[in-house]
Design a protein around this motif. Structure first.
Motif, PDB file in Angstrom:
ATOM      1  N   GLY A 148       0.925  -1.185  -0.086  1.00 54.03           N
ATOM      2  CA  GLY A 148       0.061   0.013  -0.005  1.00 54.03           C
ATOM      3  C   GLY A 148       0.831   1.254  -0.090  1.00 54.03           C
ATOM      4  O   GLY A 148       0.683   2.219  -0.645  1.00 54.03           O
ATOM      5  N   ARG A 149       1.805   1.410   0.787  1.00 49.43           N
ATOM      6  CA  ARG A 149       2.705   2.422   0.786  1.00 49.43           C
ATOM      7  C   ARG A 149       3.631   2.617  -0.478  1.00 49.43           C
ATOM      8  O   ARG A 149       3.769   3.589  -0.637  1.00 49.43           O
ATOM      9  CB  ARG A 149       3.800   2.338   1.947  1.00 49.43           C
ATOM     10  CG  ARG A 149       3.080   2.955   3.338  1.00 49.43           C
ATOM     11  CD  ARG A 149       3.707   2.828   4.376  1.00 49.43           C
ATOM     12  NE  ARG A 149       3.407   3.465   5.496  1.00 49.43           N
ATOM     13  CZ  ARG A 149       3.451   3.345   6.945  1.00 49.43           C
ATOM     14  NH1 ARG A 149       4.708   2.441   7.404  1.00 49.43           N
ATOM     15  NH2 ARG A 149       3.100   3.944   7.763  1.00 49.43           N
ATOM     16  N   ARG A 150       3.899   1.555  -1.040  1.00 45.11           N
ATOM     17  CA  ARG A 150       4.467   1.739  -2.508  1.00 45.11           C
ATOM     18  C   ARG A 150       3.896   2.181  -3.352  1.00 45.11           C
ATOM     19  O   ARG A 150       4.024   3.094  -4.199  1.00 45.11           O
ATOM     20  CB  ARG A 150       5.290   0.236  -2.683  1.00 45.11           C
ATOM     21  CG  ARG A 150       6.449  -0.571  -2.025  1.00 45.11           C
ATOM     22  CD  ARG A 150       6.966  -1.504  -2.797  1.00 45.11           C
ATOM     23  NE  ARG A 150       5.879  -2.665  -3.163  1.00 45.11           N
ATOM     24  CZ  ARG A 150       5.667  -3.658  -2.546  1.00 45.11           C
ATOM     25  NH1 ARG A 150       6.112  -3.804  -1.395  1.00 45.11           N
ATOM     26  NH2 ARG A 150       5.016  -4.704  -2.814  1.00 45.11           N
ATOM     27  N   ALA A 151       2.563   1.880  -3.453  1.00 42.72           N
ATOM     28  CA  ALA A 151       1.648   2.351  -4.472  1.00 42.72           C
ATOM     29  C   ALA A 151       1.292   3.931  -4.100  1.00 42.72           C
ATOM     30  O   ALA A 151       1.366   4.810  -5.111  1.00 42.72           O
ATOM     31  CB  ALA A 151       0.383   1.558  -4.595  1.00 42.72           C
ATOM     32  N   ALA A 152       1.177   4.108  -2.931  1.00 48.95           N
ATOM     33  CA  ALA A 152       1.060   5.641  -2.522  1.00 48.95           C
ATOM     34  C   ALA A 152       2.208   6.405  -2.884  1.00 48.95           C
ATOM     35  O   ALA A 152       2.081   7.623  -3.128  1.00 48.95           O
ATOM     36  CB  ALA A 152       0.725   5.604  -1.022  1.00 48.95           C
ATOM     37  N   LEU A 153       3.373   5.738  -2.587  1.00 51.69           N
ATOM     38  CA  LEU A 153       4.621   6.517  -2.854  1.00 51.69           C
ATOM     39  C   LEU A 153       4.645   6.942  -4.380  1.00 51.69           C
ATOM     40  O   LEU A 153       4.914   7.903  -4.855  1.00 51.69           O
ATOM     41  CB  LEU A 153       5.807   5.691  -2.614  1.00 51.69           C
ATOM     42  CG  LEU A 153       7.253   6.328  -3.058  1.00 51.69           C
ATOM     43  CD1 LEU A 153       7.797   7.400  -2.412  1.00 51.69           C
ATOM     44  CD2 LEU A 153       8.295   4.972  -2.855  1.00 51.69           C
ATOM     45  N   ASP A 187       2.063   7.271  -6.460  1.00 52.22           N
ATOM     46  CA  ASP A 187       1.217   8.341  -6.836  1.00 52.22           C
ATOM     47  C   ASP A 187       1.782   9.636  -6.298  1.00 52.22           C
ATOM     48  O   ASP A 187       1.564  10.646  -7.087  1.00 52.22           O
ATOM     49  CB  ASP A 187       0.099   7.854  -6.230  1.00 52.22           C
ATOM     50  CG  ASP A 187      -0.744   6.761  -6.763  1.00 52.22           C
ATOM     51  OD1 ASP A 187      -0.277   6.401  -8.003  1.00 52.22           O
ATOM     52  OD2 ASP A 187      -1.559   6.157  -6.156  1.00 52.22           O
ATOM     53  N   ARG A 188       2.499   9.743  -5.065  1.00 51.25           N
ATOM     54  CA  ARG A 188       2.791  11.057  -4.843  1.00 51.25           C
ATOM     55  C   ARG A 188       3.956  11.425  -5.528  1.00 51.25           C
ATOM     56  O   ARG A 188       3.988  12.578  -6.074  1.00 51.25           O
ATOM     57  CB  ARG A 188       3.310  10.857  -3.189  1.00 51.25           C
ATOM     58  CG  ARG A 188       2.407  10.747  -2.168  1.00 51.25           C
ATOM     59  CD  ARG A 188       1.845  12.119  -1.909  1.00 51.25           C
ATOM     60  NE  ARG A 188       2.604  12.850  -1.349  1.00 51.25           N
ATOM     61  CZ  ARG A 188       2.833  13.062  -0.048  1.00 51.25           C
ATOM     62  NH1 ARG A 188       2.615  12.002   0.758  1.00 51.25           N
ATOM     63  NH2 ARG A 188       3.791  13.988   0.587  1.00 51.25           N
ATOM     64  N   ILE A 189       4.598  10.489  -5.863  1.00 48.29           N
ATOM     65  CA  ILE A 189       5.918  11.294  -7.149  1.00 48.29           C
ATOM     66  C   ILE A 189       5.393  11.750  -8.242  1.00 48.29           C
ATOM     67  O   ILE A 189       5.792  12.696  -8.701  1.00 48.29           O
ATOM     68  CB  ILE A 189       6.877   9.790  -7.195  1.00 48.29           C
ATOM     69  CG1 ILE A 189       7.625   9.360  -6.116  1.00 48.29           C
ATOM     70  CG2 ILE A 189       7.845  10.143  -8.547  1.00 48.29           C
ATOM     71  CD1 ILE A 189       8.591   8.285  -6.363  1.00 48.29           C
TER      72      ILE A 189
END
Length: 374
Positions: free
Chosen positions: A329-334, A336-338
């Motif tokens: 989940g945090r990888r996908a969010a990262l 998206d933030r990038i």
């Protein structure tokens, strides 16, 4: 959205384990995967040399050249930068002592490597920074000053000049009868430079705090609170000349003490960056490894957003082994933030599957023994 600074071409010669390599890129993110020791971080380090300083490893230039190479190393990049298209060449020449490097912009010798900041800003996160919260205060000062430099190109020069003046003062104080007038001059210089450094750091921390506060509810990354400690704490909210006078007086009154200690005990070189997990109200040093990684990622993303907002140009992001300690989940969010930042990112990892959520947003390259394919 801020202008997307993009590296379109990257060429290395005698850089670490690369004898010669040339990459043609587009405006997508770049993901480098391969076994440990293949050369992924070396390529990231080469990109970090497109900014002032000694790169993300802080290595001596003589150690960067490929072992057995006859001369120094070179890095060439063609970018769509903050002032349009530019060709950047940097490296060391044959016979150099490893203490300096050359820089050419569009084929013309630059006066200083600080001119790189006119064309791009580079922000990085490496595994060695995972120990930031539990490491020494000097590590946190270097981290903080790197963040300041991305917004204030003069900060590095001020810091270097302060260190030079401080070394001169320390040498004088070691003499049996130091020249008081020369000490006054050095302490006046240290006061001007030191207070400018302190105010720049304080401004950066305040701006970052605003960014963190505004994005507290966005995504799974915890927010951090940052404070500075160790130099004129809570006394920097005054006109600069008043602070300079106070610091100069501290130096003057502390001459005998500093002479006995063999070093200067008051100044911006003693500052520490204190970081806390806001949601847990806990010192970052006491958080779990995963929480510390998430805190650090959040800080780097906040800083990248600040650079983009203040300069109008998104920075190049270098994220080495970024998926370590991050769940799916945090990888996908990262990722998206990038994307939301609007910049080009270079990322590394050993497992290509960890970057699946990027899809077509990234170009995936395989690194093996100084060769790059894909």
């Amino acid at each position: 959205m801020p202008h997307k600074v993009t590296i379109y071409s990257l060429k290395l010669h005698d850089f670490r384990n690369y004898a010669s390599v040339a990459l043609g890129l587009d405006d997508r993110h770049v993901v480098l995967t391969g076994a440990n020791g293949a050369g992924k971080t070396n390529l990231m380090e080469a990109v970090s040399f497109l900014s002032p300083g000694r790169g993300l490893r802080r290595a001596a230039y003589a150690d960067v050249a490929r072992e057995g190479a006859a001369g120094g190393f070179s890095v060439f990049a063609a970018i769509d930068g903050m002032q349009g298209e530019v060709e950047i060449g940097t490296g060391t020449d044959t016979g150099e002592d490893g203490q300096s490097r050359r820089l050419r912009l569009n084929g013309t010798t630059a006066r200083s490597v600080d001119e790189l900041l006119d064309h791009l800003r580079v922000v990085w996160l490496t595994p060695s920074m995972d120990g930031l919260f539990t490491g020494s205060s000097s590590d946190r000062r270097r981290f903080l000053d790197r963040l300041v430099l991305s917004l204030d190109p003069e900060h590095g020069r001020r810091a270097a000049d302060f260190e030079k003046a401080m070394r001169g003062r320390n040498r004088l104080l070691s003499e049996p009868r130091p020249d008081a007038r020369w000490l006054d001059a050095l302490e006046t210089q240290m006061a001007e430079l030191g207070v400018a450094m302190a105010l720049a750091r304080r401004e950066l921390v305040g701006l970052l705090a605003d960014i963190v506060e505004a994005s507290r509810d966005e995504g799974p990354f915890p927010s951090s609170s940052m404070t500075l400690s160790g130099f004129l704490d809570d006394r920097l909210d005054r006109p600069a000349y008043e602070i300079e006078e106070e610091y100069a007086a501290l130096l003057r009154d502390g001459r005998f003490r500093d002479a006995a200690a063999g070093r200067t005990l008051d100044g911006p070189h003693r500052v520490d960056l204190l970081i806390r997990h806001r949601e847990k109200s806990m010192d970052a040093a006491r958080c779990s490894t995963g929480e510390q990684k998430a805190l650090l990622v959040g800080m780097i993303l906040a800083h990248a957003g600040l650079v983009a907002g203040m300069t109008g140009h998104a920075p190049i992001l270098l994220l080495d082994e970024i998926t370590a300690h991050l769940d799916e989940g945090r990888r996908a969010a990262l990722f998206d933030r990038i994307d939301a930042l609007g910049g080009q990112a270079f990322m590394t990892g050993t497992d290509r599957a960890m970057f699946a959520a990027l899809g077509e947003r990234a170009r995936l390259l395989t690194v093996e023994n100084g060769r790059i394919e894909g």
